[in-house]
Design an enzyme around this catalytic site. Structure first.
Site, PDB file in Angstrom:
ATOM      1  N   SER A  95      -2.343   1.961   1.055  1.00 37.38           N
ATOM      2  CA  SER A  95      -3.123   0.747   0.794  1.00 37.38           C
ATOM      3  C   SER A  95      -4.350   0.708   1.696  1.00 37.38           C
ATOM      4  CB  SER A  95      -2.266  -0.495   1.038  1.00 37.38           C
ATOM      5  OG  SER A  95      -2.155  -0.734   2.424  1.00 37.38           O
ATOM      6  N   CYS A  96      -5.234  -0.264   1.416  1.00 37.49           N
ATOM      7  CA  CYS A  96      -6.472  -0.387   2.204  1.00 37.49           C
ATOM      8  C   CYS A  96      -6.265  -1.207   3.470  1.00 37.49           C
ATOM      9  CB  CYS A  96      -7.547  -1.049   1.353  1.00 37.49           C
ATOM     10  SG  CYS A  96      -7.905  -0.100  -0.113  1.00 37.49           S
ATOM     11  N   ASP A  97      -5.024  -1.625   3.712  1.00 38.44           N
ATOM     12  CA  ASP A  97      -4.753  -2.512   4.828  1.00 38.44           C
ATOM     13  C   ASP A  97      -4.663  -1.717   6.139  1.00 38.44           C
ATOM     14  OD1 ASP A  97      -3.971  -4.594   6.350  1.00 38.44           O
ATOM     15  OD2 ASP A  97      -2.381  -5.259   5.011  1.00 38.44           O
ATOM     16  N   THR A  98      -5.357  -2.184   7.160  1.00 40.71           N
ATOM     17  CA  THR A  98      -5.389  -1.467   8.443  1.00 40.71           C
ATOM     18  C   THR A  98      -3.992  -1.303   9.048  1.00 40.71           C
ATOM     19  OG1 THR A  98      -7.548  -2.415   8.853  1.00 40.71           O
ATOM     20  CG2 THR A  98      -6.407  -1.484  10.755  1.00 40.71           C
ATOM     21  N   ASN A 111      -1.539  -3.855  -3.530  1.00 39.75           N
ATOM     22  CA  ASN A 111      -2.668  -2.938  -3.759  1.00 39.75           C
ATOM     23  C   ASN A 111      -2.433  -1.983  -4.943  1.00 39.75           C
ATOM     24  OD1 ASN A 111      -4.720  -1.619  -0.974  1.00 39.75           O
ATOM     25  ND2 ASN A 111      -5.149  -3.108  -2.557  1.00 39.75           N
TER      26      ASN A 111
END
Ligand SMILES: *Cc1c(COP(=O)(O)O)cnc(C)c1O
Length: 388
Positions: A336-339, A376
């Protein structure tokens, strides 16, 4: 009794064969029936009572069917949804509703439609609701849950549910007065590394029943039995069964019917996860599964354990393990794009690992697939059955 029909699932002799056949881009759950059979046998052979599989640890139909085929007939279900999953797949399974807080109306359907007679309570409100919804029938067994003291578990289970011995004694008397069978239960905490925690809790149950002056009709010692994860020193299983059997002998009624509710002890080893390395940037590996998929529990604060890993490469000679030499420490990032979608601790993997290789996580059957999300747009749901 007919054997339940198994949902269609590709079968392979080994995880390597599955990788060769599929070269999977998505994560793949690999169910390992032989491991499930061995785990179930431990309980069926050595636990002196009924073994209930705690469905929440892995509610996949593939897992449930293997658990049934391994000889488990009782299921610890915590919601109507879980009861429906179990009964639709395994009509002859016995469900027990062992969550202390139930949605309004759930017990009415569980009792009326599914014939569930075992319930847990830890307060008056839930007891009254249960009796009202079921019509206070004669065959009800009500398990009062006591909160155990903090013991040897990686994840405690006593701060959300559970009555003190004094409150529990009052509830036991009310259960008896209502004409239902008074019983006790507890959960020593999950991934419990100390067999002695069970002995302490059994002693607490004994004290509670004596204090209430009530003769218990059953004792349910809950789940908590550990799975073999890295970084946890898991004692041999017979220490648990020996300690529990010895503690049960000290009860006023040593013949009391007993139950246990293992979740992770039955599901942990029964499933591996095949992930793919999508990108390597130095010591960072971007893989196709992460904390919003199968790694929810690994990312829980305080869950200081890891899954055993191995790296497999797919080449001209088929799928082969990367040589276990020159191991290096890698951070694993989810898709996913989550840090924060990164696994909490680094893993040791061969330094030659590259995009297109596979990382297999073993012993990941518990609290992984059951808490995945579709965050996501990633939702792992490919399955294979490994027959070897
Ligand atoms: C989660 C749970 C279990 C299973 O716990 P494990 O640690 O996986 O064995 C059993 N009983 C209850 C009431 C639970 O909430």
């Amino acid at each position: 009794m007919n054997a339940p029909v198994r949902p269609a699932m590709p079968q392979f002799a080994s995880i390597e064969k599955a990788i060769e056949a599929l070269d999977p881009v998505q994560p793949v759950y690999a169910v390992l029936p032989e491991k499930i059979r061995v785990a179930a046998r431990r309980f069926l052979d050595s636990f002196p009572g009924d073994t209930l599989y705690a469905v929440k640890s892995n509610a996949s139909p593939f897992m449930l069917k293997e658990i049934w085929d391994a000889g488990i007939r009782h299921f610890d279900t915590a919601s109507l949804g879980e009861i429906e999953i179990v009964k639709s797949l395994l009509p002859d399974a016995r469900c027990h509703f062992m969550a202390p807080v139930r949605l309004p109306g759930a017990a009415k359907i569980a009792y009326g439609k599914y014939g569930v007679t075992d319930y847990v309570v830890d307060c008056d409100f839930e007891l009254e609701k249960l009796l009202a919804e079921t019509g206070n029938p004669r065959d009800l067994r009500v398990f009062v849950r006591i909160a155990t003291s903090l013991g040897g578990a990686v994840l405690e289970m006593a701060s959300k549910f559970g009555a003190s011995p004094e409150e529990a004694a009052k509830l036991l008397k009310r259960v008896q007065a209502a004409g239902a069978a008074p019983c006790l239960t507890f959960h020593v905490g999950s991934q419990c590394l100390s067999p002695f925690s069970y002995a302490q809790a059994i002693e607490m149950a004994q004290r509670t029943a004596r204090f209430a002056g009530v003769e218990l009709k059953a004792l349910d010692i809950g789940g908590g039995f550990p799975g073999p994860l890295l970084g946890n020193d898991v004692p041999p299983f017979h220490w648990y069964f020996d300690t529990i059997t010895e503690a049960l002998r000290t009860l006023d009624n040593p013949q009391i019917p007993v139950m246990c509710e293992p979740g992770r002890a039955l599901s942990t080893e029964g499933m591996s996860l095949i992930t793919r390395v999508v990108l390597r940037k130095g010591q960072r590996l971007y893989i196709n599964d992460g904390r919003y998929g199968s790694f929810d529990e690994l990312c829980q604060p305080g869950f200081l354990a890891d899954y055993p890993v191995r790296a497999i490469t797919l080449g001209k000679k088929g799928a082969t393990p990367l040589p276990q030499k020159n191991l290096d420490s890698f951070r694993l990032f989810g898709p996913s794009c989550d840090t924060i979608d990164v696994l909490p601790r680094p893993f040791l993997l061969p330094d030659t690992i590259a995009a297109g290789d596979f990382i297999v996580f073993d012993a990941i059957g518990a609290y992984s697939v059951s808490s995945r999300s579709s965050f996501n747009g990633f939702y792992p749901d490919d399955w294979v059955r490994i027959t070897g």
